[in-house]
Design a protein around this motif. Structure first.
Motif, PDB file in Angstrom:
ATOM      1  N   PHE A 229     -59.993  13.066 -46.257  1.00 55.50           N
ATOM      2  CA  PHE A 229     -58.762  13.556 -46.857  1.00 55.50           C
ATOM      3  C   PHE A 229     -58.363  14.918 -46.287  1.00 55.50           C
ATOM      4  N   THR A 230     -59.352  15.719 -45.887  1.00 56.15           N
ATOM      5  CA  THR A 230     -59.041  16.997 -45.248  1.00 56.15           C
ATOM      6  C   THR A 230     -58.327  16.768 -43.913  1.00 56.15           C
ATOM      7  N   LEU A 231     -58.857  15.848 -43.112  1.00 58.14           N
ATOM      8  CA  LEU A 231     -58.226  15.530 -41.830  1.00 58.14           C
ATOM      9  C   LEU A 231     -56.861  14.880 -42.038  1.00 58.14           C
ATOM     10  N   LEU A 232     -56.750  14.049 -43.077  1.00 59.87           N
ATOM     11  CA  LEU A 232     -55.478  13.387 -43.364  1.00 59.87           C
ATOM     12  C   LEU A 232     -54.401  14.413 -43.709  1.00 59.87           C
ATOM     13  N   ILE A 233     -54.771  15.429 -44.472  1.00 59.78           N
ATOM     14  CA  ILE A 233     -53.816  16.481 -44.840  1.00 59.78           C
ATOM     15  C   ILE A 233     -53.218  17.112 -43.593  1.00 59.78           C
ATOM     16  N   TRP A 234     -54.081  17.504 -42.654  1.00 55.41           N
ATOM     17  CA  TRP A 234     -53.598  18.216 -41.476  1.00 55.41           C
ATOM     18  C   TRP A 234     -52.908  17.298 -40.488  1.00 55.41           C
ATOM     19  N   LEU A 235     -53.295  16.029 -40.456  1.00 56.24           N
ATOM     20  CA  LEU A 235     -52.578  15.066 -39.618  1.00 56.24           C
ATOM     21  C   LEU A 235     -51.148  14.895 -40.134  1.00 56.24           C
ATOM     22  N   MET A 236     -50.992  14.817 -41.442  1.00 56.27           N
ATOM     23  CA  MET A 236     -49.657  14.679 -42.023  1.00 56.27           C
ATOM     24  C   MET A 236     -48.833  15.950 -41.825  1.00 56.27           C
ATOM     25  N   TYR A 237     -49.488  17.122 -41.888  1.00 57.89           N
ATOM     26  CA  TYR A 237     -48.788  18.373 -41.592  1.00 57.89           C
ATOM     27  C   TYR A 237     -48.218  18.335 -40.175  1.00 57.89           C
ATOM     28  N   TYR A 238     -49.048  17.810 -39.250  1.00 56.57           N
ATOM     29  CA  TYR A 238     -48.613  17.712 -37.858  1.00 56.57           C
ATOM     30  C   TYR A 238     -47.422  16.762 -37.734  1.00 56.57           C
ATOM     31  N   LEU A 239     -47.540  15.592 -38.346  1.00 62.54           N
ATOM     32  CA  LEU A 239     -46.497  14.569 -38.199  1.00 62.54           C
ATOM     33  C   LEU A 239     -45.198  14.961 -38.892  1.00 62.54           C
ATOM     34  N   MET A 240     -45.285  15.634 -40.044  1.00 61.70           N
ATOM     35  CA  MET A 240     -44.065  16.000 -40.760  1.00 61.70           C
ATOM     36  C   MET A 240     -43.223  16.989 -39.962  1.00 61.70           C
ATOM     37  N   ALA A 241     -43.878  17.742 -39.077  1.00 57.09           N
ATOM     38  CA  ALA A 241     -43.136  18.648 -38.193  1.00 57.09           C
ATOM     39  C   ALA A 241     -42.747  17.957 -36.897  1.00 57.09           C
ATOM     40  N   TYR A 242     -43.672  17.162 -36.350  1.00 59.30           N
ATOM     41  CA  TYR A 242     -43.438  16.571 -35.023  1.00 59.30           C
ATOM     42  C   TYR A 242     -42.302  15.552 -35.029  1.00 59.30           C
ATOM     43  N   VAL A 243     -42.172  14.764 -36.102  1.00 66.21           N
ATOM     44  CA  VAL A 243     -41.107  13.745 -36.117  1.00 66.21           C
ATOM     45  C   VAL A 243     -39.720  14.383 -36.112  1.00 66.21           C
ATOM     46  N   LEU A 244     -39.639  15.641 -36.552  1.00 65.33           N
ATOM     47  CA  LEU A 244     -38.345  16.322 -36.532  1.00 65.33           C
ATOM     48  C   LEU A 244     -37.903  16.636 -35.107  1.00 65.33           C
ATOM     49  N   PHE A 245     -38.851  16.617 -34.148  1.00 60.52           N
ATOM     50  CA  PHE A 245     -38.496  16.849 -32.749  1.00 60.52           C
ATOM     51  C   PHE A 245     -37.477  15.819 -32.267  1.00 60.52           C
ATOM     52  N   PHE A 246     -37.543  14.616 -32.829  1.00 62.11           N
ATOM     53  CA  PHE A 246     -36.686  13.526 -32.363  1.00 62.11           C
ATOM     54  C   PHE A 246     -35.267  13.608 -32.936  1.00 62.11           C
ATOM     55  N   CYS A 247     -34.993  14.702 -33.639  1.00 65.93           N
ATOM     56  CA  CYS A 247     -33.647  14.895 -34.176  1.00 65.93           C
ATOM     57  C   CYS A 247     -32.694  15.489 -33.147  1.00 65.93           C
ATOM     58  N   HIS A 248     -33.236  15.900 -31.977  1.00 68.03           N
ATOM     59  CA  HIS A 248     -32.371  16.479 -30.947  1.00 68.03           C
ATOM     60  C   HIS A 248     -32.949  16.150 -29.568  1.00 68.03           C
ATOM     61  N   PRO A 249     -32.105  15.869 -28.578  1.00 65.05           N
ATOM     62  CA  PRO A 249     -32.583  15.497 -27.240  1.00 65.05           C
ATOM     63  C   PRO A 249     -33.469  16.550 -26.583  1.00 65.05           C
ATOM     64  N   LEU A 250     -33.184  17.840 -26.802  1.00 62.72           N
ATOM     65  CA  LEU A 250     -33.964  18.890 -26.149  1.00 62.72           C
ATOM     66  C   LEU A 250     -35.411  18.914 -26.627  1.00 62.72           C
ATOM     67  N   THR A 251     -35.626  18.679 -27.913  1.00 63.80           N
ATOM     68  CA  THR A 251     -36.981  18.708 -28.473  1.00 63.80           C
ATOM     69  C   THR A 251     -37.655  17.339 -28.400  1.00 63.80           C
ATOM     70  N   ALA A 252     -36.866  16.279 -28.284  1.00 66.08           N
ATOM     71  CA  ALA A 252     -37.430  14.928 -28.240  1.00 66.08           C
ATOM     72  C   ALA A 252     -38.285  14.720 -26.994  1.00 66.08           C
ATOM     73  N   LYS A 253     -38.011  15.492 -25.932  1.00 72.25           N
ATOM     74  CA  LYS A 253     -38.751  15.318 -24.680  1.00 72.25           C
ATOM     75  C   LYS A 253     -40.063  16.107 -24.663  1.00 72.25           C
ATOM     76  N   LEU A 254     -40.302  16.916 -25.688  1.00 75.17           N
ATOM     77  CA  LEU A 254     -41.538  17.692 -25.747  1.00 75.17           C
ATOM     78  C   LEU A 254     -42.718  16.780 -26.086  1.00 75.17           C
ATOM     79  N   GLY A 255     -43.892  17.131 -25.583  1.00 77.39           N
ATOM     80  CA  GLY A 255     -45.077  16.302 -25.782  1.00 77.39           C
ATOM     81  C   GLY A 255     -45.820  16.612 -27.067  1.00 77.39           C
TER      82      GLY A 255
END
Length: 342
Positions: A229-255
């Motif tokens: 559950f500790t790892l799950l918390i931080w994985l979700m923290y990562y994903l909740m920010a990373y999926v927002l990258f796809f809201c704009h073409p400039l950030t969508a290309k970031l790795g």
């Protein structure tokens, strides 16, 4: 007078510092670019970020149960979740108020003494600190070249070069070690001589609580689930920010490594002692995006976009939890020893 001064030092000054940093960061910023980001962002990615935020907070609430169980308390995960989210909601109003609020909520609903549950919250914070420190180290190793450029941009090229030269000087390391030893010695001397002072006693109690919090992890029965559950918390923290990258073409290309950098620097910004990390989050995340070659104006605009979305997620889930908490009736907690083992 003392209470007013304590309030200013604890809340007003950090808030003013955050607002000052926010004003400094937003100087000459075109706010229309921020507005266009919200208008053009696909709602699907924003809702997915909200979902990942919910999973992260639910995982945190569930993990809390593992720390409460050895103390003799069996709590419903729904109560734990409402307590956690109400605490986050309170943190938007006053920094560090969330920990007190969530413990007070469980005292109201499950009759768990606030000072007892507060010790487990301290344990959580220590774990989060270790995880964040590990992620900082990982980011530095994986993105060393970009981090170096980031440091140069913050300190200036001459200062960064001077620090780099000191790394190869043996006398500089010896001097740093000597200063550290002297400071530790002075601290020990000061604490022993003035331990009768209220401030020193409070600091000693805090340190004792921190140490007990670290040791309390050993009492967790299902350590595998706790780590999961500790790892799950931080994985979700990562994903909740990373999926927002796809809201704009400039950030969508970031790795994916860029997402790690944003998670780390954004986490450091949120950890700042101001409401929601305002100012600190915007400044650090803006510079993180600039590390990847994005324009400064856009970097600040997108950092603001991300911070706003994540704050709205806390307001949404925290607001719902606050309302739900009004309808939760107080009950007598069931001893963990007489209940089903977690």
């Amino acid at each position: 007078m003392k209470k007013i001064l304590r309030y200013l030092l604890s809340y007003a000054l950090p808030l003013l510092a955050g607002i000052g940093l926010l004003i400094y960061t937003f100087r000459d910023q075109d706010l229309s670019q921020i507005e266009s980001l919200f208008h053009e962002a696909p709602i699907g990615w924003i809702l997915l970020s909200f979902l990942f935020a919910f999973i992260a907070h639910w995982a945190r609430a569930y993990r809390w149960l593992f720390l409460l169980a050895p103390l003799g308390y069996r709590v419903k995960v729904s109560h734990s979740f409402v307590a956690v989210m109400t605490g986050y909601f309170a943190n938007l109003l006053l920094p560090r108020m969330g920990e007190v609020t969530r413990c007070a909520f469980l005292q109201k609903t499950d009759d768990i003494p606030a000072n007892v549950s507060f010790g487990t919250v301290i344990t959580e914070r220590i774990i989060d600190l270790f995880i964040l420190s590990g992620l900082v180290t990982l980011t530095i190793v994986m993105e060393s070249e970009r981090i170096g450029q980031f440091i140069i941009s913050l300190l200036g090229e001459k200062t960064a070069q001077w620090l780099a030269n000191l790394q190869n000087k043996l006398w500089a390391w010896l001097l740093l070690a000597a200063v550290g030893i002297v400071l530790v010695g002075l601290l020990i001397y000061f604490v022993k001589k003035y331990r009768h002072l209220p401030l020193i006693q409070k600091a000693l109690r805090l340190w004792q609580g921190l140490w007990q919090g670290i040791l309390s992890v050993q009492k967790v029965k299902n350590k595998t689930a706790f780590v999961f559950f500790t790892l799950l918390i931080w994985l979700m923290y990562y994903l909740m920010a990373y999926v927002l990258f796809f809201c704009h073409p400039l950030t969508a290309k970031l790795g994916i490594l860029s997402g790690l950098s944003i998670l780390v620097l954004g986490g450091l910004g949120i950890a700042a002692p101001v409401q929601g990390g305002i100012g600190a989050y915007h400044f650090l995340v803006m510079n993180a995006f600039m590390m990847y070659g994005l324009p400064k104006d856009f970097s600040l605009s997108f950092a603001t976009f991300m911070h706003t979305i994540q704050t709205l997620a806390v307001v949404f889930w925290g607001g719902l939890s606050f309302v739900a908490g009004l309808f939760i009736k107080k009950r007598v907690p069931v001893s963990a020893k007489s209940s089903e083992k977690m």
